[in-house]
Design a protein around this motif. Sequence first.
Motif, PDB file in Angstrom:
ATOM      1  N   LEU A  36      11.785  -5.866  -9.507  1.00 19.82           N
ATOM      2  CA  LEU A  36      11.744  -4.964 -10.486  1.00 19.82           C
ATOM      3  C   LEU A  36      13.492  -4.448 -11.149  1.00 19.82           C
ATOM      4  O   LEU A  36      13.146  -4.097 -12.062  1.00 19.82           O
ATOM      5  CB  LEU A  36      10.326  -4.112 -10.435  1.00 19.82           C
ATOM      6  CG  LEU A  36       9.627  -4.675 -10.078  1.00 19.82           C
ATOM      7  CD1 LEU A  36       8.130  -3.208 -10.142  1.00 19.82           C
ATOM      8  CD2 LEU A  36       8.501  -5.805 -11.550  1.00 19.82           C
ATOM      9  N   ARG A  85      11.969  -2.754 -14.311  1.00 19.27           N
ATOM     10  CA  ARG A  85      11.234  -4.503 -15.198  1.00 19.27           C
ATOM     11  C   ARG A  85       9.723  -3.635 -14.464  1.00 19.27           C
ATOM     12  O   ARG A  85       9.093  -3.443 -13.285  1.00 19.27           O
ATOM     13  CB  ARG A  85      11.881  -5.788 -14.436  1.00 19.27           C
ATOM     14  CG  ARG A  85      13.198  -6.781 -15.071  1.00 19.27           C
ATOM     15  CD  ARG A  85      13.316  -6.923 -16.397  1.00 19.27           C
ATOM     16  NE  ARG A  85      14.494  -6.612 -16.762  1.00 19.27           N
ATOM     17  CZ  ARG A  85      14.716  -8.670 -16.599  1.00 19.27           C
ATOM     18  NH1 ARG A  85      13.917  -9.230 -16.520  1.00 19.27           N
ATOM     19  NH2 ARG A  85      15.753  -8.671 -16.786  1.00 19.27           N
ATOM     20  N   PRO A 100       9.155  -9.289 -14.329  1.00 24.12           N
ATOM     21  CA  PRO A 100       9.885  -9.426 -13.313  1.00 24.12           C
ATOM     22  C   PRO A 100      11.641  -9.715 -13.231  1.00 24.12           C
ATOM     23  O   PRO A 100      11.947 -10.987 -13.542  1.00 24.12           O
ATOM     24  CB  PRO A 100       9.311  -9.779 -11.535  1.00 24.12           C
ATOM     25  CG  PRO A 100       8.331 -11.193 -12.335  1.00 24.12           C
ATOM     26  CD  PRO A 100       7.499 -10.746 -13.586  1.00 24.12           C
ATOM     27  N   ALA A 115      10.666  -4.677  -4.107  1.00 27.24           N
ATOM     28  CA  ALA A 115      10.645  -4.438  -5.702  1.00 27.24           C
ATOM     29  C   ALA A 115      12.108  -3.952  -5.990  1.00 27.24           C
ATOM     30  O   ALA A 115      12.757  -4.313  -7.373  1.00 27.24           O
ATOM     31  CB  ALA A 115       9.742  -3.419  -6.013  1.00 27.24           C
ATOM     32  N   LEU A 119       5.597  -5.578 -13.847  1.00 28.63           N
ATOM     33  CA  LEU A 119       5.425  -6.377 -12.869  1.00 28.63           C
ATOM     34  C   LEU A 119       4.929  -8.091 -13.949  1.00 28.63           C
ATOM     35  O   LEU A 119       5.393  -9.013 -13.724  1.00 28.63           O
ATOM     36  CB  LEU A 119       4.315  -5.985 -12.512  1.00 28.63           C
ATOM     37  CG  LEU A 119       4.151  -4.851 -11.631  1.00 28.63           C
ATOM     38  CD1 LEU A 119       2.024  -4.537 -10.969  1.00 28.63           C
ATOM     39  CD2 LEU A 119       5.058  -5.626 -10.208  1.00 28.63           C
ATOM     40  N   PRO A 173       7.422  -8.783  -6.486  1.00 29.59           N
ATOM     41  CA  PRO A 173       8.117  -9.501  -6.916  1.00 29.59           C
ATOM     42  C   PRO A 173       9.806  -8.345  -7.487  1.00 29.59           C
ATOM     43  O   PRO A 173       9.493  -6.820  -7.247  1.00 29.59           O
ATOM     44  CB  PRO A 173       7.775 -10.104  -8.460  1.00 29.59           C
ATOM     45  CG  PRO A 173       6.441  -8.389  -8.217  1.00 29.59           C
ATOM     46  CD  PRO A 173       6.221  -8.382  -7.216  1.00 29.59           C
TER      47      PRO A 173
END
Length: 577
Positions: free
Chosen positions: A307, A367, A372, A270, A369, A305
């Motif tokens: 972030l 960011r 992303p 992440a 979820l 993802p």
Amino acid sequence: MKKKRTEDLRSARWFAPDDLRSMGHRSRAMQMGLSPEDWEGRPVIAIINTWSDLSPCHHHLRDRAEWVKRGILQAGGMPAEMPVQSFAEQFLKPTSMLYRNLGAMEVEETLRSHPVDGAVLMGGCDKSTPALVMGAVSMGLPFIFMPAGAMLRGNYAGEKLGSGTDVWKYWDERRVGTISKDQWEGVQAGIARSYGTCMTMGTASTMMSIAEGFGLTLPGASSIPAPDANHKRMAAACGRRAVEMVWEDLTPDMIITEKSTRNATVVAMATGCSTNAIIHLIAMARRAGVDWGLDDLDRIGHEIPVLANIRPSGAEYLMEDFFYAGGLPALMKELGDRLDLSATTVTGRTLGEGIEPAVNYNDDVIRPLSNPVYHEGSLAVLRGNLAPDGAVIKPAAMDPKFSTHSGPAIVADSYAELKTIINDPDYPMTPDHVLVLRNAGPQGGPGMPEWGMIPMPQALLNQGHRDMMRLSDARMSGTSYGACVLHVAPEAYVGGPLALIKTGDIIEMDVANRTLNVKISGEELAERRKAWTAPEPRYERGYGYMYLKHIEQADKGCDFDFLRTEFGGPVPEPEIN
């Protein structure tokens, strides 16, 4: 609540008995000006310090050790500062990776051989975090990791500069003549403005974040910039907490578990982590007896993802911005149930309890979820006839057009040969070529140097190109970017398939399907293998000789085989006679 009694302190074996040897220990402690009041009934806390005059990332740790001591004394402990290898990434040659395991051994044996009950580990520059943690985990005493913290963001001519990332960017421009020598020297003077580690999400920030993901730091500690006054307060808090951990008998086997290892991996993905995270995460987990490998990392890379909008995966922000936005606790709170919030941390509380107060103050830096930076995790693991044991790429930091690529190889057997190719403005190549460097892995480098961020060839720079597919058994700096396939295993130097390819062979990569192949038949590869001869070993004596005999390949974390948890029985406590 205390679990351990005063007489059960490990250091009491040195100081408490009424015998000849312990009298010698006490008298020599008094020789240094100490009194019985300093050690009687008090845990001795080792401050493992990676400071040195040649470690710019750790240049403030001599001062921070004093703050750690303050915290230890406040909590009723006795501080004992002990120096170890500094892991100065910029100056240690041929590569600091050659010495990570040596540093881990030094930490383990330093803790084992001295009268200490717990430890504060002070580090942050790339290999220092895994080395400190690996050694302390193998020893098994309560410890807390105190991150060195990132430096202030760079600045030149009103532009924000990021460590490493902008060095590569401006070096390409310098080579094609779009910036002058004066401008280049301006970047040189402005890119590192304070002590602390690289302020991009390079290997240093990645590994400090991973340590926090494991639960080995105080909440938010990995995100505090090194020059910030909060960093001093955090150092003192680490000292206080280390004393409490000894009384609670909170040992690393209670913290580094399969679920905390998964948490650390989720955090790594992440954050847009360095490719080096794969090697170190595997090694750290395995030291704790957790079976963790490339497949685990790749699976989580598919699920989680990116972030953290931090360079080099992000476009604009740096670690200082990340701290102001809420730091790692805010990112972990955004991840929510993607983490196992029941995992125990060094605070004695759960991860969920530690991040509960966190707030995301800037959802462009950190960011959600739903928005992303990149739809999958930072890293992908590739396999195929060119890398049967795996290779690594960072899709979030490359031109997407290379996600599926096929092109002819240009092969260099050494970095000197590679430099000849990349510095030749007339070298015959196209952007479809695949530039290959081999014999740069764990044994071939030796030490698997960060040569995998192969500079763009002059011939392509002059045509306006800034990325191409590059392939090696080396590593690259976490501050780097581009379509660079790394950590090809087995490495060429030990006879991996990379040793057998020739210039002109077609290399095929498909990131979505996780494949990496050379387009030749198995029969042809077998014929080439018959003709291959093993190169001479890089070392014939000393530490290097031992290193070559025992180093494992990249897919296994590059640890020494004899340091694996399952290699043999536990090391006993030293006799005191």
